[in-house]
Each structure stands twice: as C-alpha cells, then as structure tokens.
Write an enzyme that holds these catalytic residues in place. Structure first.
Site, PDB file in Angstrom:
ATOM      1  N   THR A   1       0.824  -1.214   0.000  1.00  0.00           N
ATOM      2  CA  THR A   1       0.000   0.000   0.000  1.00  0.00           C
ATOM      3  C   THR A   1       0.861   1.268   0.000  1.00  0.00           C
ATOM      4  OG1 THR A   1      -1.609  -1.246   1.271  1.00  0.00           O
ATOM      5  CG2 THR A   1      -1.914   1.137   1.198  1.00  0.00           C
TER       6      THR A   1
ATOM      7  N   PRO B   1      -5.329 -14.817  -1.545  1.00  0.00           N
ATOM      8  CA  PRO B   1      -6.386 -15.667  -0.985  1.00  0.00           C
ATOM      9  C   PRO B   1      -6.042 -16.185   0.417  1.00  0.00           C
ATOM     10  CG  PRO B   1      -6.125 -16.155  -3.303  1.00  0.00           C
ATOM     11  CD  PRO B   1      -5.029 -15.180  -2.941  1.00  0.00           C
TER      12      PRO B   1
ATOM     13  N   GLU C   1      -4.053 -14.704   2.573  1.00  0.00           N
ATOM     14  CA  GLU C   1      -4.122 -13.540   3.468  1.00  0.00           C
ATOM     15  C   GLU C   1      -5.577 -13.281   3.870  1.00  0.00           C
ATOM     16  OE1 GLU C   1      -1.935 -10.163   2.045  1.00  0.00           O
ATOM     17  OE2 GLU C   1      -2.833  -8.806   3.503  1.00  0.00           O
TER      18      GLU C   1
ATOM     19  N   GLY D   1     -23.651  -3.192  28.292  1.00  0.00           N
ATOM     20  CA  GLY D   1     -24.018  -1.837  28.699  1.00  0.00           C
ATOM     21  C   GLY D   1     -22.805  -0.927  28.635  1.00  0.00           C
TER      22      GLY D   1
HETATM   23  C1  LIG Z   1      -4.252  -1.633  10.333  1.00  0.00           C
HETATM   24  C2  LIG Z   1      -3.875  -1.781   8.901  1.00  0.00           C
HETATM   25  C3  LIG Z   1      -2.820  -2.628   8.557  1.00  0.00           C
HETATM   26  C4  LIG Z   1      -2.423  -2.748   7.220  1.00  0.00           C
HETATM   27  N1  LIG Z   1      -1.322  -3.525   6.920  1.00  0.00           N
HETATM   28  C5  LIG Z   1      -0.827  -3.489   5.650  1.00  0.00           C
HETATM   29  C6  LIG Z   1       0.419  -4.112   5.347  1.00  0.00           C
HETATM   30  O1  LIG Z   1       1.054  -4.744   6.199  1.00  0.00           O
HETATM   31  N2  LIG Z   1       0.892  -4.014   4.081  1.00  0.00           N
HETATM   32  C7  LIG Z   1       0.218  -3.342   3.098  1.00  0.00           C
HETATM   33  O2  LIG Z   1       0.717  -3.278   1.995  1.00  0.00           O
HETATM   34  N3  LIG Z   1      -0.969  -2.738   3.367  1.00  0.00           N
HETATM   35  C8  LIG Z   1      -1.503  -2.782   4.609  1.00  0.00           C
HETATM   36  N4  LIG Z   1      -2.693  -2.161   4.890  1.00  0.00           N
HETATM   37  C9  LIG Z   1      -3.395  -1.439   3.828  1.00  0.00           C
HETATM   38  C10 LIG Z   1      -4.727  -2.033   3.428  1.00  0.00           C
HETATM   39  O3  LIG Z   1      -4.571  -3.234   2.743  1.00  0.00           O
HETATM   40  C11 LIG Z   1      -5.456  -0.944   2.605  1.00  0.00           C
HETATM   41  O4  LIG Z   1      -5.812   0.087   3.528  1.00  0.00           O
HETATM   42  C12 LIG Z   1      -6.683  -1.463   1.896  1.00  0.00           C
HETATM   43  O5  LIG Z   1      -6.325  -2.360   0.875  1.00  0.00           O
HETATM   44  C13 LIG Z   1      -7.523  -0.318   1.296  1.00  0.00           C
HETATM   45  O6  LIG Z   1      -6.740   0.548   0.560  1.00  0.00           O
HETATM   46  P1  LIG Z   1      -6.852   2.141   0.833  1.00  0.00           P
HETATM   47  O7  LIG Z   1      -6.713   2.344   2.295  1.00  0.00           O
HETATM   48  O8  LIG Z   1      -5.902   2.845  -0.058  1.00  0.00           O
HETATM   49  O9  LIG Z   1      -8.324   2.495   0.442  1.00  0.00           O
HETATM   50  P2  LIG Z   1      -8.821   2.968  -1.009  1.00  0.00           P
HETATM   51  O10 LIG Z   1      -8.335   2.036  -2.043  1.00  0.00           O
HETATM   52  O11 LIG Z   1      -8.524   4.412  -1.160  1.00  0.00           O
HETATM   53  O12 LIG Z   1     -10.398   2.786  -0.848  1.00  0.00           O
HETATM   54  C14 LIG Z   1     -11.269   3.792  -0.328  1.00  0.00           C
HETATM   55  C15 LIG Z   1     -12.704   3.299  -0.466  1.00  0.00           C
HETATM   56  O13 LIG Z   1     -13.014   3.071  -1.841  1.00  0.00           O
HETATM   57  C16 LIG Z   1     -13.516   1.761  -1.987  1.00  0.00           C
HETATM   58  N5  LIG Z   1     -13.142   1.226  -3.283  1.00  0.00           N
HETATM   59  C17 LIG Z   1     -11.905   1.125  -3.837  1.00  0.00           C
HETATM   60  N6  LIG Z   1     -11.962   0.554  -5.037  1.00  0.00           N
HETATM   61  C18 LIG Z   1     -13.278   0.268  -5.261  1.00  0.00           C
HETATM   62  C19 LIG Z   1     -13.997  -0.327  -6.340  1.00  0.00           C
HETATM   63  N7  LIG Z   1     -13.370  -0.765  -7.452  1.00  0.00           N
HETATM   64  N8  LIG Z   1     -15.339  -0.425  -6.241  1.00  0.00           N
HETATM   65  C20 LIG Z   1     -15.993   0.008  -5.138  1.00  0.00           C
HETATM   66  N9  LIG Z   1     -15.353   0.575  -4.088  1.00  0.00           N
HETATM   67  C21 LIG Z   1     -14.029   0.713  -4.159  1.00  0.00           C
HETATM   68  C22 LIG Z   1     -12.883   0.958  -0.866  1.00  0.00           C
HETATM   69  O14 LIG Z   1     -13.605  -0.229  -0.615  1.00  0.00           O
HETATM   70  C23 LIG Z   1     -12.946   1.955   0.265  1.00  0.00           C
HETATM   71  O15 LIG Z   1     -14.230   1.926   0.830  1.00  0.00           O
HETATM   72  C24 LIG Z   1      -3.129  -2.046   6.214  1.00  0.00           C
HETATM   73  C25 LIG Z   1      -4.217  -1.243   6.558  1.00  0.00           C
HETATM   74  C26 LIG Z   1      -4.581  -1.092   7.874  1.00  0.00           C
HETATM   75  C27 LIG Z   1      -5.726  -0.173   8.213  1.00  0.00           C
END
Ligand SMILES: Cc1cc2nc3c(=O)[nH]c(=O)nc-3n(C[C@H](O)[C@H](O)[C@H](O)COP(=O)(O)OP(=O)(O)OC[C@H]3O[C@@H](n4cnc5c(N)ncnc54)[C@H](O)[C@@H]3O)c2cc1C
Length: 382
Positions: free
Chosen positions: A127, A243, A245, A342
């Site tokens: 990410t 899958p 993960e 509660g």
């Molecule tokens: C606590 C935590 C730990 C994490 N650990 C890791 C890690 O170790 N390594 C790593 O690489 N990442 C990690 N992540 C990242 C995580 O995988 C991403 O946050 C996640 O994949 C969503 O990406 P984004 O936050 O950029 O959201 P975005 O992609 O910006 O999405 C924003 C919104 O748009 C929606 N959306 C996006 N595309 C579509 C679509 N095609 N159709 C409909 N809706 C859509 C999403 O569902 C979401 O509601 C972590 C995240 C958290 C919060």
C-alpha cells in the site's frame, strides 16, 4: 458444531499453543498494548518452540510441515484467550508464503534459519499513500543500476514496519501500456540499507499490539540478489498469495466473534439488572442464540475454505466470499455482544471493547469488503 478439520497432530499443537498463550502472552498483553508492539524476544521464544518454522523446510531449522491448519490453530488459541498474536500472524500467514514460494536457494540459506528462529522480523509493503485497493496503480519504482536496483517511493499502513528486519517491497520495474499489471517486482529491503527510513508510527483505533508504519525509500540501493521471484511478475505473486491472506483475516474474525459470545455469556450471567442476571432476559438469550448461529454458519464456510486451501484448490473468488462473509459477521456479532455489556462494553478495560475496535479493520485490510465484492462479481461474469 462438530468440526472435522483437524488431526491429532493439530490438536497436540493446540495444547502447545494454548499453554504458550496463557503463560507468555496473556499476562503481558496490557503492557504490549501500551507499548504498541510485541517484544522481539517473544518471536524468539516462539521460534525456539518451533511455532514459527512449521512450514519452513527442516534443512533450514523448520519442521517441514507446510500445513495451513497449524496457523488456524494458533489464531484460534489466541482468540480464545481474548488476545491476538500481533505481527506473528502477519509474518506466518501473509509474508512467509512469499519467501517459501519465491526465494531461491541462496536466499533460503540466507533468511530461512532466521525466520524459523524468530530472529528475523518481516513486513510486506504494498500500500502507498496514493493507492491501496488498486495495487496495479502503485508508484514506487526500481531502476536497474549494474548489480543493484535503485528504489524510490513511499509505503503506508505497513504492519510490523517499525520492527521489521526484512521488508518485502512491491515496486514498479517496467510499464506495459497494454497491461498495467505487468512490471511489478518484489524486493527484500533490509534494515540499515541507506535511504530506507521509517516514518511515523500510525495511531490506530484498535490492533494496539501491532505497529503500523509509514516507510520511505530514497535512492535505496538494493542488490539484485534481493529480488524475490522473477522480475516484473509480482502482480501474479500477489494474486497467488492474497487468498491465504484473506482466509487468515477470516479465521481471526470467526474465532474472535466466538470469543465475544463467550465473554458476553460470562458477563451477563454475573451482571444484574432489575434484580436479575442480564443473562436471564429473553432478549439476551435471543441475541446470543442468534450470534452463535451466525458464528457456526461462518465457521462451516470457513472450515470448507481452509480444507480447499490445504488441498491447493481455494479460488480467489471463494477466498473473497469467505473474507466478506466472516468479517461482516464478526462486526455484527461483536457489536451485539458489546451491547449486552451496557456502559462497561465501552470501557477499554473490558476485552469486548478491544474485540470491537480490533474488528473494524477486518473489513478493510487485505482488501476491503467492496473489493471482495468486485472479485466475486467478476467470477459471476459481471
Ligand atoms: C491496520 C492496517 C494494517 C495494514 N497492513 C498493511 C500491510 O502490512 N501491508 C500493506 O501493503 N498494506 C496494509 N494495509 C493497507 C490495506 O490493505 C489498505 O488500507 C486497503 O487495501 C484499502 O486501501 P486504501 O486504504 O488505499 O483504500 P482505497 O483504495 O482508497 O479505498 C477507499 C474506499 O473506496 C472503496 N473502493 C476502492 N476501489 C473500489 C472499487 N473498485 N469499487 C468500489 N469501491 C471501491 C474501498 O472499498 C474503500 O471503501 C493495512 C491497513 C490497515 C488499516
């Protein structure tokens, strides 16, 4: 409901895991939550007990038993004790498969013993600040320079990023105008490489025992010997490993929802309102009966998926279905259980509050619920 997923060997491992969690995790958990991470020594303890190297070949200090059900047992035992195993889960279930599938002989010799012993901690960095769901849109780049690659970019939300000795970084190494999924490569960035820095440790609403970091890469010189797998092929590797993960997240969701019910039963039997235990109200019984039914339905689906995964037959769409259903179920169940506490349910000193805040991210990481629906819809020809 009776389950038929495990053998005697798994149950023996369960005993070991239960004992370890009770003695070495539960008493220290509040301190780890305050400190924002599990100490490194715990990884080493787990390594010494053979818990981190189950899937690693024996010649590198592992047990040579790549059976995903051991991971399931470990998560279930942590959840039973109302804790999580922090970045251990990510290391074992999300990151280790990349090493197991794609490391060459030299890399196996270099890294596997440390991974099995709990001496090497890891993270995976996909990410970026500008892209999460759309992995093909990542902007981190690596450019070849002699025997090295020069890596530039930024990653965010990286679990275990503050402590990691090895970070698998996904970077773009070429572009193909006809196929945006082509041209991504995995690099193993090591702690101490010049230009690799860890930024802010992000403050989260839950999952307090695991650190989540921003990572920065400025002209990091990564030797070609640290490329994992084939150049330009990483998108396929992500597709292969995601899958598992997602299954891993689902295992946590079902076992934590189950624990929420157990905690709510204990609490409501004890707590009195209007002179009678809260558990005696029909509403309490009906709520917990409904929650229990949801958990058993999810468990049946999950166990089927785990069995398919063990046989190498779990499809990406089915993994997405399982993650979608189990994580959304967890949210409903934990919320309903919390209600039965509660006001105490809102207090962090009660584990149900932690289960609630921990649960929220399950619908987001490893691919959001919406992305799961995109994958499922595609499998329906939509
Ligand atoms: C606590 C935590 C730990 C994490 N650990 C890791 C890690 O170790 N390594 C790593 O690489 N990442 C990690 N992540 C990242 C995580 O995988 C991403 O946050 C996640 O994949 C969503 O990406 P984004 O936050 O950029 O959201 P975005 O992609 O910006 O999405 C924003 C919104 O748009 C929606 N959306 C996006 N595309 C579509 C679509 N095609 N159709 C409909 N809706 C859509 C999403 O569902 C979401 O509601 C972590 C995240 C958290 C919060």
């Amino acid at each position: 409901m009776q389950r038929d997923l495990f053998t005697e060997d798994h149950e023996a491992f369960r005993e070991l895991a239960r004992d370890f969690v009770e003695k070495e995790v539960v008493p220290h958990y509040p301190d780890w939550e305050k400190g924002g991470r599990m100490p490194r020594e715990v990884f080493q303890q787990m390594g010494a007990l053979g818990m981190l190297g189950m899937a690693i070949p024996e010649e590198y200090g592992g047990a040579g038993m790549p059976d995903y059900r051991y991971n399931v047992v470990l998560q279930e035992e942590a959840a039973r004790a109302l804790v999580t195993l922090s970045t251990v889960r990510t290391q074992l279930e999300v990151i280790l498969p990349y090493f197991l599938h794609y490391a060459n002989d030299e890399q196996r010799k270099r890294w596997f013993p440390g991974l099995a012993a709990g001496e090497l901690l890891t993270a995976v960095a996909m990410t970026e600040p500008g892209t999460g769901s759309d992995l093909a849109g990542m902007r981190t780049t690596a450019v070849r320079d002699g025997d090295d690659w020069i890596l530039n970019g930024a990653k965010t939300f990286i679990t275990g990023g503050m402590q990691a000795d090895l970070v698998i970084v996904v970077a773009r190494t070429s572009t193909d105008p006809d196929n945006r999924r082509k041209g991504l490569t995995l690099f193993v960035v090591e702690d101490g490489m010049e230009g690799f820095t860890r930024g802010r440790e992000l403050e989260k609403m839950g999952c307090k025992v695991q650190d989540t970091a921003e990572l920065s890469f400025v002209d990091v010189r990564v030797p070609a010997a640290n490329v994992l797998g084939e150049q330009d092929e990483a998108f396929g590797y992500l597709g292969h490993n995601l899958p598992q993960e997602r299954l891993t997240v689902a295992v946590g969701s079902v076992s934590q929802a189950r624990s929420a019910i157990a905690a709510a039963i204990d609490y409501t039997k004890d707590r009195k309102a209007f002179g009678t235990p809260v558990a005696s109200f029909q509403n309490t019984k009906f709520e917990l009966a409904a929650c229990s039914t949801e958990v058993e339905a999810a468990q049946a689906m999950l166990d089927r998926a785990v069995a398919l995964h063990v046989d190498g037959e779990l499809s990406a769409a089915d993994a997405a279905r399982v993650k979608l259903f189990c994580t959304e179920m967890q949210q409903r169940v934990v919320d309903r259980c919390l209600q039965l506490f509660g006001g105490y349910g809102y207090m962090m000193e009660y584990p149900i509050a932690r289960l609630y805040t921990d649960a929220r991210v399950a619908r987001i990481y490893a691919g959001t619920s919406e992305v799961m629906k995109v994958i499922i819809a595609k499998s329906l020809g939509l």
